[in-house]
Motif scaffolding. Structure first.
Motif, PDB file in Angstrom:
ATOM      1  N   ILE A  83       1.061  -1.036  -0.497  1.00  0.00           N
ATOM      2  CA  ILE A  83       0.166   0.146   0.069  1.00  0.00           C
ATOM      3  C   ILE A  83       0.716   1.172  -0.032  1.00  0.00           C
ATOM      4  CG2 ILE A  83      -1.956   0.940   1.334  1.00  0.00           C
ATOM      5  CD1 ILE A  83      -2.938  -1.811   2.470  1.00  0.00           C
ATOM      6  N   TYR A  84       1.150   1.995  -1.545  1.00  0.00           N
ATOM      7  CA  TYR A  84       1.332   3.174  -1.253  1.00  0.00           C
ATOM      8  C   TYR A  84       0.936   4.517  -0.387  1.00  0.00           C
ATOM      9  CZ  TYR A  84       4.575   6.260  -2.716  1.00  0.00           C
ATOM     10  OH  TYR A  84       5.321   7.561  -3.587  1.00  0.00           O
ATOM     11  N   ASP A  85       0.958   4.841   0.906  1.00  0.00           N
ATOM     12  CA  ASP A  85       0.417   6.019   1.052  1.00  0.00           C
ATOM     13  C   ASP A  85       1.619   7.590   0.983  1.00  0.00           C
ATOM     14  OD1 ASP A  85      -0.762   8.025   2.784  1.00  0.00           O
ATOM     15  OD2 ASP A  85      -0.402   5.516   4.386  1.00  0.00           O
ATOM     16  N   THR A  86       0.557   8.081   0.446  1.00  0.00           N
ATOM     17  CA  THR A  86       0.892   9.648  -0.425  1.00  0.00           C
ATOM     18  C   THR A  86       1.994  10.706   0.795  1.00  0.00           C
ATOM     19  OG1 THR A  86      -1.750  10.386  -0.518  1.00  0.00           O
ATOM     20  CG2 THR A  86      -0.506   9.383  -2.184  1.00  0.00           C
ATOM     21  N   LYS A  87       0.666   9.947   2.208  1.00  0.00           N
ATOM     22  CA  LYS A  87       1.094  10.560   3.412  1.00  0.00           C
ATOM     23  C   LYS A  87       1.208  10.274   4.724  1.00  0.00           C
ATOM     24  CE  LYS A  87      -3.280  12.620   4.571  1.00  0.00           C
ATOM     25  NZ  LYS A  87      -3.712  14.046   5.315  1.00  0.00           N
ATOM     26  N   THR A  88       1.967  10.521   5.813  1.00  0.00           N
ATOM     27  CA  THR A  88       2.076  10.216   7.009  1.00  0.00           C
ATOM     28  C   THR A  88       0.923  10.142   7.767  1.00  0.00           C
ATOM     29  OG1 THR A  88       4.218  10.561   7.027  1.00  0.00           O
ATOM     30  CG2 THR A  88       3.410   9.726   9.387  1.00  0.00           C
ATOM     31  N   THR A  89       0.397   8.910   8.003  1.00  0.00           N
ATOM     32  CA  THR A  89      -1.394   8.477   8.721  1.00  0.00           C
ATOM     33  C   THR A  89      -0.971   8.318  10.586  1.00  0.00           C
ATOM     34  OG1 THR A  89      -1.965   7.748   6.165  1.00  0.00           O
ATOM     35  CG2 THR A  89      -3.110   7.542   9.014  1.00  0.00           C
ATOM     36  N   ASN A  90      -0.941   8.684  11.416  1.00  0.00           N
ATOM     37  CA  ASN A  90      -1.132   8.845  12.456  1.00  0.00           C
ATOM     38  C   ASN A  90      -2.124   8.107  13.316  1.00  0.00           C
ATOM     39  OD1 ASN A  90       1.939   9.515  12.906  1.00  0.00           O
ATOM     40  ND2 ASN A  90       1.344  11.953  12.363  1.00  0.00           N
ATOM     41  N   SER A  91      -3.074   7.456  12.542  1.00  0.00           N
ATOM     42  CA  SER A  91      -4.022   6.700  13.549  1.00  0.00           C
ATOM     43  C   SER A  91      -3.623   5.547  13.974  1.00  0.00           C
ATOM     44  CB  SER A  91      -4.519   5.903  12.136  1.00  0.00           C
ATOM     45  OG  SER A  91      -5.748   5.555  12.675  1.00  0.00           O
ATOM     46  N   GLU A  92      -4.059   5.220  15.476  1.00  0.00           N
ATOM     47  CA  GLU A  92      -3.768   4.533  16.270  1.00  0.00           C
ATOM     48  C   GLU A  92      -5.326   3.273  16.136  1.00  0.00           C
ATOM     49  OE1 GLU A  92      -5.004   5.621  20.238  1.00  0.00           O
ATOM     50  OE2 GLU A  92      -3.484   7.055  20.327  1.00  0.00           O
ATOM     51  N   ASP A  93      -5.351   2.866  15.123  1.00  0.00           N
ATOM     52  CA  ASP A  93      -6.535   1.723  13.988  1.00  0.00           C
ATOM     53  C   ASP A  93      -6.065   0.734  14.107  1.00  0.00           C
ATOM     54  OD1 ASP A  93      -8.342  -0.034  13.784  1.00  0.00           O
ATOM     55  OD2 ASP A  93      -8.897   1.759  11.022  1.00  0.00           O
ATOM     56  N   GLN A  94      -6.286  -0.310  15.425  1.00  0.00           N
ATOM     57  CA  GLN A  94      -5.001  -1.392  15.169  1.00  0.00           C
ATOM     58  C   GLN A  94      -5.574  -2.881  14.607  1.00  0.00           C
ATOM     59  OE1 GLN A  94      -2.118  -1.901  16.953  1.00  0.00           O
ATOM     60  NE2 GLN A  94      -2.094   0.308  16.885  1.00  0.00           N
ATOM     61  N   ASP A  95      -6.475  -2.428  13.037  1.00  0.00           N
ATOM     62  CA  ASP A  95      -7.618  -3.379  13.120  1.00  0.00           C
ATOM     63  C   ASP A  95      -6.990  -2.793  11.289  1.00  0.00           C
ATOM     64  OD1 ASP A  95      -9.165  -4.471  14.701  1.00  0.00           O
ATOM     65  OD2 ASP A  95     -10.347  -3.061  14.301  1.00  0.00           O
ATOM     66  N   GLY A  96      -6.340  -2.267  10.960  1.00  0.00           N
ATOM     67  CA  GLY A  96      -6.053  -1.358   9.704  1.00  0.00           C
ATOM     68  C   GLY A  96      -4.765  -2.086   9.499  1.00  0.00           C
ATOM     69  N   TYR A  97      -4.364  -1.077   8.417  1.00  0.00           N
ATOM     70  CA  TYR A  97      -2.543  -1.405   8.370  1.00  0.00           C
ATOM     71  C   TYR A  97      -2.334  -0.379   8.827  1.00  0.00           C
ATOM     72  CZ  TYR A  97      -3.372   2.189   5.255  1.00  0.00           C
ATOM     73  OH  TYR A  97      -3.973   3.503   4.013  1.00  0.00           O
ATOM     74  N   PHE A  98      -2.774   0.865   9.564  1.00  0.00           N
ATOM     75  CA  PHE A  98      -1.946   2.751   9.728  1.00  0.00           C
ATOM     76  C   PHE A  98      -1.028   1.737  10.989  1.00  0.00           C
ATOM     77  CE2 PHE A  98      -6.639   2.786   8.661  1.00  0.00           C
ATOM     78  CZ  PHE A  98      -6.132   3.582   7.305  1.00  0.00           C
ATOM     79  N   HIS A  99      -1.132   1.168  11.745  1.00  0.00           N
ATOM     80  CA  HIS A  99       0.199   1.111  13.493  1.00  0.00           C
ATOM     81  C   HIS A  99       1.253   0.564  12.821  1.00  0.00           C
ATOM     82  CE1 HIS A  99      -2.265  -2.874  12.210  1.00  0.00           C
ATOM     83  NE2 HIS A  99      -1.263  -3.381  13.250  1.00  0.00           N
ATOM     84  N   LEU A 100       1.397  -0.109  10.964  1.00  0.00           N
ATOM     85  CA  LEU A 100       2.587  -0.953  10.776  1.00  0.00           C
ATOM     86  C   LEU A 100       3.528   0.615  10.393  1.00  0.00           C
ATOM     87  CD1 LEU A 100       1.089  -3.536   8.819  1.00  0.00           C
ATOM     88  CD2 LEU A 100       2.091  -3.639  10.593  1.00  0.00           C
ATOM     89  N   SER A 101       4.815   0.265  10.788  1.00  0.00           N
ATOM     90  CA  SER A 101       5.678   1.545  10.210  1.00  0.00           C
ATOM     91  C   SER A 101       5.891   1.613   8.529  1.00  0.00           C
ATOM     92  CB  SER A 101       6.636   0.787  10.728  1.00  0.00           C
ATOM     93  OG  SER A 101       7.360  -0.709  11.016  1.00  0.00           O
ATOM     94  N   GLY A 102       5.736   2.591   8.292  1.00  0.00           N
ATOM     95  CA  GLY A 102       5.839   2.241   6.688  1.00  0.00           C
ATOM     96  C   GLY A 102       8.125   2.057   6.675  1.00  0.00           C
ATOM     97  N   GLY A 103       7.810   1.906   4.704  1.00  0.00           N
ATOM     98  CA  GLY A 103       8.807   2.144   4.890  1.00  0.00           C
ATOM     99  C   GLY A 103       9.700   2.377   3.108  1.00  0.00           C
ATOM    100  N   GLN A 104      10.329   2.704   3.397  1.00  0.00           N
ATOM    101  CA  GLN A 104      10.570   3.529   1.548  1.00  0.00           C
ATOM    102  C   GLN A 104      10.663   2.154   1.077  1.00  0.00           C
ATOM    103  OE1 GLN A 104      11.362   6.373   0.361  1.00  0.00           O
ATOM    104  NE2 GLN A 104      10.694   7.249   2.556  1.00  0.00           N
ATOM    105  N   PRO A 105      10.186   2.357  -0.576  1.00  0.00           N
ATOM    106  CA  PRO A 105      10.224   1.482  -1.469  1.00  0.00           C
ATOM    107  C   PRO A 105      11.413  -0.039  -1.915  1.00  0.00           C
ATOM    108  CG  PRO A 105       9.414   3.199  -2.520  1.00  0.00           C
ATOM    109  CD  PRO A 105       9.936   3.629  -1.347  1.00  0.00           C
ATOM    110  N   ARG A 106      12.256   0.953  -1.671  1.00  0.00           N
ATOM    111  CA  ARG A 106      13.719   0.067  -2.076  1.00  0.00           C
ATOM    112  C   ARG A 106      13.625  -0.517  -0.588  1.00  0.00           C
ATOM    113  NH1 ARG A 106      17.239  -1.976  -6.046  1.00  0.00           N
ATOM    114  NH2 ARG A 106      18.815  -2.451  -5.197  1.00  0.00           N
ATOM    115  N   GLU A 107      13.369   0.226   0.521  1.00  0.00           N
ATOM    116  CA  GLU A 107      13.984  -0.692   1.715  1.00  0.00           C
ATOM    117  C   GLU A 107      13.141  -2.319   1.615  1.00  0.00           C
ATOM    118  OE1 GLU A 107      13.026  -0.505   6.190  1.00  0.00           O
ATOM    119  OE2 GLU A 107      12.701   1.680   5.334  1.00  0.00           O
ATOM    120  N   VAL A 108      11.414  -1.787   1.579  1.00  0.00           N
ATOM    121  CA  VAL A 108      10.015  -2.814   1.715  1.00  0.00           C
ATOM    122  C   VAL A 108      10.695  -4.109   0.250  1.00  0.00           C
ATOM    123  CG1 VAL A 108       8.208  -3.121   1.157  1.00  0.00           C
ATOM    124  CG2 VAL A 108       8.505  -1.073   2.429  1.00  0.00           C
ATOM    125  N   LEU A 109      11.062  -3.102  -0.672  1.00  0.00           N
ATOM    126  CA  LEU A 109      11.315  -4.360  -1.483  1.00  0.00           C
ATOM    127  C   LEU A 109      12.143  -5.147  -1.894  1.00  0.00           C
ATOM    128  CD1 LEU A 109       9.531  -2.822  -4.511  1.00  0.00           C
ATOM    129  CD2 LEU A 109       8.468  -4.335  -3.413  1.00  0.00           C
TER     130      LEU A 109
END
Length: 213
Positions: A83-109
């Motif tokens: 999921i490419y998030d175009t801005k930082t999301t500070n959500s406490e919704d633990q049911d979605g993906y928002f609690h996961l720490s994102g990374g740069q595409p190169r780092e993730v792949l």
């Protein structure tokens, strides 16, 4: 479903003009780009508003954030959702993906790219072969608690995989360098021709046996 702000729509349009697309609308389950992971399709005259809305839906019946664009989907409960998030999301919704720490595409792949570069994963006639960990760690022995019939099926599949793995030598003979991403020395035309010959003479007969087992 929340309304998407116009500013976010403009960002999406800018982003989507830069993304590479694959023509997968009619056969997307045939293009496996990671284990049980398939690319999303955002092109095609047959795609309507309902299609795009459904692709924003997550497994928990929630929806991706208005600032997020889904790039891949998993098959069932397996696979990887990019999921490419175009801005930082500070959500406490633990049911979605928002609690996961994102990374740069190169780092993730990078882990996946590294496995392809080192030929742990590589292309065969049927697509990308991701079975290295599953079969390599088995030592060529099926699970001992399986019934005899299923053990024979497992061995038939293993023989196909082991034969296909030997195509690594063809990659290397044709100039593939496992230590760099530079493919300027890789003779792809020669490789494709040699792979086709090997597949027909060696792998396909084993596939025929597997189908009869």
């Amino acid at each position: 479903m929340p309304q998407v702000p116009q500013a976010t729509i403009r960002k999406f349009m800018e982003l989507m003009t830069m993304l590479p697309y694959m023509d997968v609308a009619d056969h997307y389950l045939e293009l496996e780009i990671q284990p049980s992971t398939y690319p999303m399709s955002y092109v095609g005259e047959q795609l309507d508003v309902g299609y795009f809305e459904s692709q924003r839906e997550l497994y928990n019946d929630d929806f991706t954030a208005p600032c997020a664009l889904r790039l891949t989907f998993g098959e069932g409960s397996y696979g990887t959702e990019f999921i490419y998030d175009t801005k930082t999301t500070n959500s406490e919704d633990q049911d979605g993906y928002f609690h996961l720490s994102g990374g740069q595409p190169r780092e993730v792949l990078e882990p996946f790219i590294s496995k392809c570069q080192q030929l742990l994963y590589f292309g065969i006639a049927e697509g990308l072969d991701f079975r290295y960990e599953f079969y390599h760690d088995s030592g060529g022995h099926p699970p001992v608690d399986w019934e005899e019939h299923f053990q024979r099926q497992w061995l038939a599949s293993y023989n196909v995989w082991a034969a296909a793995r030997k195509m690594k030598d063809i990659y290397l003979d044709c100039g593939w360098n496992v230590n760099t991403s530079d493919r300027s020395g890789f003779r792809s035309d020669e490789f494709i021709e040699r792979r086709a010959t090997y597949w027909t003479k060696v792998v396909q007969p084993l596939l025929d046996i597997e189908e009869r087992t």
